[in-house]
Design an enzyme around this catalytic site. Structure first.
Site, PDB file in Angstrom:
ATOM      1  CD  GLU A 148     -46.473 126.534  37.022  1.00 61.60           C
ATOM      2  OE1 GLU A 148     -45.581 126.562  37.873  1.00 61.60           O
ATOM      3  OE2 GLU A 148     -46.807 125.496  36.411  1.00 61.60           O
ATOM      4  CB  CYS A 173     -43.597 120.248  39.797  1.00 64.92           C
ATOM      5  SG  CYS A 173     -41.839 120.135  40.232  1.00 64.92           S
ATOM      6  CG  HIS A 213     -43.145 124.264  37.306  1.00 67.14           C
ATOM      7  ND1 HIS A 213     -43.923 124.546  38.410  1.00 67.14           N
ATOM      8  CD2 HIS A 213     -42.110 123.503  37.739  1.00 67.14           C
ATOM      9  CE1 HIS A 213     -43.369 123.985  39.475  1.00 67.14           C
ATOM     10  NE2 HIS A 213     -42.271 123.351  39.099  1.00 67.14           N
TER      11      HIS A 213
END
Length: 243
Positions: free
Chosen positions: A211, A115, A209
């Site tokens: 994660e 990002c 993202h």
């Protein structure tokens, strides 16, 4: 290389963070980042903001680097005036992370920008950003999802060959690509969702993202590159051309 590669992850620096009975300044990182690196086979090390002149020494101890998401990049770094919708600057973090990126590029250390990290990679190589787009951060504080389509033949497509739905939360995006970068995935609206440097060391940025999702493949590709026995370039390279 034997053992698990050491992957450094940049962090936030926030004031007045609360936990237990404490309210203190803190260097922090959403737990999804180290957990993802660990699931992908790496050892995670947090890199709080520091003086930019220490970035080369920090990167020299790493096998790979992740530049995490976070606040908007200050437009001064790409020669623009702030848009009213651009967030407040995080100057210490900008300076530290730009120095980390440049050190990783110069030393040939595998690098993943997530990002904001992808945006900083683009800026570090002389690119610019669109300061506001609609449709990629619908509800404040809530990650959305949208499909991204890989560009065939890229490193990203090698790791993730099919169109996938990704967790997303951003209102800025790549405008002019930095020196040596190519797009490696797009959203349906044409937004560049991943970039990379073909050839040479493994360098990829993703606008979403990972994660916050279950797909580990991009980070597994980073960890695999970080664990490679291939010799890294010695000394500065043309990677820092956009400085």
């Amino acid at each position: 290389m034997s053992g698990r590669p050491l992957i450094g992850i940049s962090t936030y620096a926030e004031s007045g963070v609360r936990w237990g009975v404490w309210q203190l300044d803190a260097a922090l990182l959403p737990a999804g980042y180290p957990r993802l690196v660990q699931r992908a086979g790496g050892l995670a090390a947090m890199l709080p903001p520091d003086a930019p002149e220490h970035a080369t020494a920090a990167v020299a101890r790493l096998d790979g680097l992740v530049i995490a998401g976070g606040p908007d990049v200050e437009p001064v770094h790409y020669g623009a005036e702030p848009d009213p919708r651009t967030g407040p600057p995080a100057r210490a973090r900008d300076a530290w992370e730009l120095a980390l990126i440049r050190a990783a590029l110069e030393r040939g250390v595998p690098l993943l920008g997530i990002c904001r990290g992808m945006q900083l990679l683009n800026v570090a190589l002389g690119g610019t950003l669109v300061q506001h787009i609609d449709g990629h951060a619908e509800v404040p504080g809530v990650f959305g999802h949208h499909p991204v389509k890989p560009v065939p033949g890229t490193r990203y497509a090698q790791a993730v060959p099919e169109e996938t739905s990704v967790p997303t939360y951003h209102h800025q995006a790549v405008d002019r690509l930095g020196t040596g970068l190519i797009p490696s995935a797009y959203a349906e609206d044409g937004t560049v969702e991943a970039v990379e440097r073909p050839g040479g060391p493994w360098v990829v940025g993703v606008q979403w993202h990972p994660e916050m999702g279950e797909d580990e493949r991009v980070v597994r590709a980073l960890v695999a590159a970080a664990g490679s026995d291939e010799t890294r370039p010695a000394g500065p390279s043309t990677a820092s051309a956009g400085r």
